[in-house]
Every structure is written in structure tokens, then in C-alpha cells.
Design a protein around this motif. Structure first.
Motif, PDB file in Angstrom:
ATOM      1  N   LYS A  82      11.236  11.847 -48.012  1.00 40.32           N
ATOM      2  CA  LYS A  82      11.376  10.396 -48.164  1.00 40.32           C
ATOM      3  C   LYS A  82       9.991   9.764 -48.202  1.00 40.32           C
ATOM      4  O   LYS A  82       9.098  10.190 -47.466  1.00 40.32           O
ATOM      5  N   PRO A  83       9.804   8.713 -48.982  1.00 42.43           N
ATOM      6  CA  PRO A  83       8.489   8.063 -49.030  1.00 42.43           C
ATOM      7  C   PRO A  83       8.045   7.528 -47.649  1.00 42.43           C
ATOM      8  O   PRO A  83       6.865   7.548 -47.333  1.00 42.43           O
ATOM      9  N   GLU A  84       9.004   7.093 -46.844  1.00 49.39           N
ATOM     10  CA  GLU A  84       8.674   6.537 -45.527  1.00 49.39           C
ATOM     11  C   GLU A  84       8.091   7.585 -44.590  1.00 49.39           C
ATOM     12  O   GLU A  84       7.415   7.262 -43.614  1.00 49.39           O
ATOM     13  N   LEU A  85       8.347   8.855 -44.868  1.00 45.84           N
ATOM     14  CA  LEU A  85       7.896   9.932 -43.990  1.00 45.84           C
ATOM     15  C   LEU A  85       6.530  10.497 -44.386  1.00 45.84           C
ATOM     16  O   LEU A  85       6.042  11.428 -43.745  1.00 45.84           O
ATOM     17  N   LYS A  86       5.906   9.913 -45.386  1.00 46.75           N
ATOM     18  CA  LYS A  86       4.639  10.440 -45.889  1.00 46.75           C
ATOM     19  C   LYS A  86       3.575  10.517 -44.788  1.00 46.75           C
ATOM     20  O   LYS A  86       2.783  11.447 -44.765  1.00 46.75           O
ATOM     21  N   THR A  87       3.564   9.563 -43.861  1.00 42.54           N
ATOM     22  CA  THR A  87       2.562   9.552 -42.792  1.00 42.54           C
ATOM     23  C   THR A  87       3.114  10.081 -41.464  1.00 42.54           C
ATOM     24  O   THR A  87       2.390  10.125 -40.472  1.00 42.54           O
ATOM     25  N   ALA A  88       4.380  10.480 -41.449  1.00 44.74           N
ATOM     26  CA  ALA A  88       4.984  10.973 -40.206  1.00 44.74           C
ATOM     27  C   ALA A  88       4.388  12.318 -39.821  1.00 44.74           C
ATOM     28  O   ALA A  88       4.238  13.206 -40.660  1.00 44.74           O
ATOM     29  N   ILE A  89       4.045  12.455 -38.538  1.00 45.50           N
ATOM     30  CA  ILE A  89       3.531  13.741 -38.060  1.00 45.50           C
ATOM     31  C   ILE A  89       4.352  14.277 -36.892  1.00 45.50           C
ATOM     32  O   ILE A  89       4.188  15.418 -36.494  1.00 45.50           O
ATOM     33  N   SER A  90       5.224  13.428 -36.315  1.00 42.52           N
ATOM     34  CA  SER A  90       6.073  13.910 -35.227  1.00 42.52           C
ATOM     35  C   SER A  90       7.396  13.161 -35.217  1.00 42.52           C
ATOM     36  O   SER A  90       7.543  12.123 -35.860  1.00 42.52           O
ATOM     37  N   MET A  91       8.342  13.728 -34.463  1.00 40.87           N
ATOM     38  CA  MET A  91       9.663  13.117 -34.363  1.00 40.87           C
ATOM     39  C   MET A  91      10.125  13.212 -32.913  1.00 40.87           C
ATOM     40  O   MET A  91       9.890  14.213 -32.243  1.00 40.87           O
ATOM     41  N   THR A  92      10.794  12.179 -32.456  1.00 44.43           N
ATOM     42  CA  THR A  92      11.437  12.189 -31.149  1.00 44.43           C
ATOM     43  C   THR A  92      12.923  11.988 -31.375  1.00 44.43           C
ATOM     44  O   THR A  92      13.326  11.104 -32.133  1.00 44.43           O
ATOM     45  N   GLN A  93      13.729  12.831 -30.730  1.00 44.81           N
ATOM     46  CA  GLN A  93      15.180  12.726 -30.846  1.00 44.81           C
ATOM     47  C   GLN A  93      15.760  12.400 -29.477  1.00 44.81           C
ATOM     48  O   GLN A  93      15.347  12.976 -28.474  1.00 44.81           O
ATOM     49  N   ILE A  94      16.720  11.483 -29.454  1.00 43.88           N
ATOM     50  CA  ILE A  94      17.355  11.091 -28.208  1.00 43.88           C
ATOM     51  C   ILE A  94      18.801  11.584 -28.227  1.00 43.88           C
ATOM     52  O   ILE A  94      19.556  11.271 -29.145  1.00 43.88           O
ATOM     53  N   TYR A  95      19.127  12.391 -27.223  1.00 50.22           N
ATOM     54  CA  TYR A  95      20.441  13.029 -27.117  1.00 50.22           C
ATOM     55  C   TYR A  95      21.195  12.530 -25.899  1.00 50.22           C
ATOM     56  O   TYR A  95      20.600  12.171 -24.883  1.00 50.22           O
ATOM     57  N   LEU A  96      22.509  12.575 -26.001  1.00 52.03           N
ATOM     58  CA  LEU A  96      23.405  12.304 -24.880  1.00 52.03           C
ATOM     59  C   LEU A  96      24.338  13.504 -24.753  1.00 52.03           C
ATOM     60  O   LEU A  96      24.971  13.905 -25.734  1.00 52.03           O
ATOM     61  N   TYR A  97      24.373  14.105 -23.560  1.00 51.72           N
ATOM     62  CA  TYR A  97      25.252  15.244 -23.287  1.00 51.72           C
ATOM     63  C   TYR A  97      26.297  14.852 -22.258  1.00 51.72           C
ATOM     64  O   TYR A  97      26.017  14.036 -21.369  1.00 51.72           O
ATOM     65  N   ASN A  98      27.471  15.458 -22.357  1.00 54.50           N
ATOM     66  CA  ASN A  98      28.462  15.266 -21.297  1.00 54.50           C
ATOM     67  C   ASN A  98      28.023  16.092 -20.089  1.00 54.50           C
ATOM     68  O   ASN A  98      27.047  16.841 -20.145  1.00 54.50           O
ATOM     69  N   ASN A  99      28.740  15.957 -18.982  1.00 54.68           N
ATOM     70  CA  ASN A  99      28.326  16.548 -17.718  1.00 54.68           C
ATOM     71  C   ASN A  99      28.155  18.065 -17.765  1.00 54.68           C
ATOM     72  O   ASN A  99      27.221  18.608 -17.193  1.00 54.68           O
ATOM     73  N   ASP A 100      29.032  18.767 -18.437  1.00 56.45           N
ATOM     74  CA  ASP A 100      28.937  20.229 -18.437  1.00 56.45           C
ATOM     75  C   ASP A 100      28.210  20.792 -19.665  1.00 56.45           C
ATOM     76  O   ASP A 100      28.132  22.004 -19.849  1.00 56.45           O
ATOM     77  N   GLY A 101      27.657  19.917 -20.493  1.00 61.94           N
ATOM     78  CA  GLY A 101      26.855  20.365 -21.621  1.00 61.94           C
ATOM     79  C   GLY A 101      27.629  20.951 -22.779  1.00 61.94           C
ATOM     80  O   GLY A 101      27.036  21.573 -23.656  1.00 61.94           O
ATOM     81  N   THR A 102      28.929  20.745 -22.817  1.00 64.73           N
ATOM     82  CA  THR A 102      29.731  21.299 -23.914  1.00 64.73           C
ATOM     83  C   THR A 102      29.809  20.369 -25.118  1.00 64.73           C
ATOM     84  O   THR A 102      30.209  20.784 -26.195  1.00 64.73           O
TER      85      THR A 102
END
Length: 161
Positions: A82-102
Motif C-alpha cells: 500500500k502507498p501508505e506503508l512506504k515509510t512504515a518500519i514497524s507494526m503494533t498489534q493489539i489483541y484481546l484473549y478470553n480467559n483460557d486463551g482459546t
């Protein structure tokens, strides 16, 4: 009930994004990152400063932040998508897990440039889906262990005070 849960999770997510942005300001970005594993695309790190347990009624959730660090072969391929990612060098992802990780939800992906400015954002979904990969399970397990260690240290410090 599900609609209320989604609204609550959205609000918590917004707060977590704000906290994540401010937590990294003026600090060493690698200070509390734990390498989870390596893949052919690069390395996956867990941000141990951005772990949060959440409760909705009798249900528990784990909110965490992870950072895939792409290798020299994969980063140009990512930047070319994507053109917007031309200067991107890193990514952060935010996750939500249920209590037992399933089950988990990828709530947001933030692409940043060399100055830590967000150059592109992908909104995820708050809908939980089954964990199908060993990588996703490993991320949950390491986050849970990090939270347990943080609690143990806090308890020890409280006893000494």
C-alpha cells in the motif's frame, strides 16, 4: 448482553490505545519487549508494559500488545502493498484473549515510521475467534506468564514496605 460487551470492549480498547501511545513516549522502545519467536517473516515480540486483565461480569479477558519485527526480505514486500506503508518500519498489534486463551480478537494494527508516527491503521474486529495457531497460543501463554511475574514482584514489594 453481547452488544453491551462489544461497547465495553470498544471503550476499553480506545483507552488501551491511548495508554499505549503515551506509555512509549520518551522511553526506550525495547525496554520491556520479550521476544516470543522467530518466523520466516521476522521476529514476534510481546510488549510486557501493555498487558491488562479485564473483567466483564464473570468473564475475564487479557488485552495485550505485540510487535512483529519484519526481516530485511519481508519489510520491502510489506511496504510495497500500500502507498501508505512506504515509510512504515514497524507494526503494533493489539489483541484481546478470553480467559483460557482459546479465543482471541485482533483489535487493531498500527503501522509506524522511524519517528514512531502512525502512518496506517487497520481496525480489527472485537468478535472472538478460535485460536488456531501455535504462535497465537504462545503469545497468550507468554503474556499470562509476564502478568503473573508482575503480580508476584508487586506482592513482594508490598510485603517489604
Amino acid at each position: 448482553m453481547m452488544k453491551k460487551l462489544l461497547i465495553l470492549l470498544t471503550l476499553i480498547f480506545a483507552l488501551a490505545c491511548t495508554c499505549t501511545a503515551f506509555a512509549g513516549a520518551g522511553t526506550d522502545k525495547n525496554a520491556n519487549m520479550e521476544k516470543i519467536t522467530s518466523t520466516s517473516a521476522g521476529d514476534l515480540y510481546l510488549d510486557k508494559d501493555n498487558l491488562q486483565a479485564l473483567r466483564q461480569g464473570d468473564k475475564l479477558f487479557l488485552l495485550l500488545s505485540a510487535e512483529p519485527r519484519y526481516n530485511k526480505e519481508m519489510l520491502p514486500k510489506l511496504q510495497a502493498t500500500k502507498p501508505e506503508l512506504k515509510t512504515a518500519i514497524s507494526m503494533t498489534q493489539i489483541y484481546l484473549y478470553n480467559n483460557d486463551g482459546t479465543q482471541y480478537a485482533l483489535l487493531k494494527s498500527l503501522y509506524t515510521d522511524k519517528d514512531d508516527n502512525v502512518v496506517y491503521t487497520i481496525e480489527g474486529s472485537p468478535n472472538l475467534q478460535p485460536v488456531k495457531s501455535k504462535l497465537q497460543m504462545l503469545l497468550y501463554e507468554r503474556a499470562l506468564t509476564a502478568m503473573e511475574n508482575q503480580k508476584r514482584i508487586a506482592d513482594m514489594l508490598r510485603r517489604k514496605a
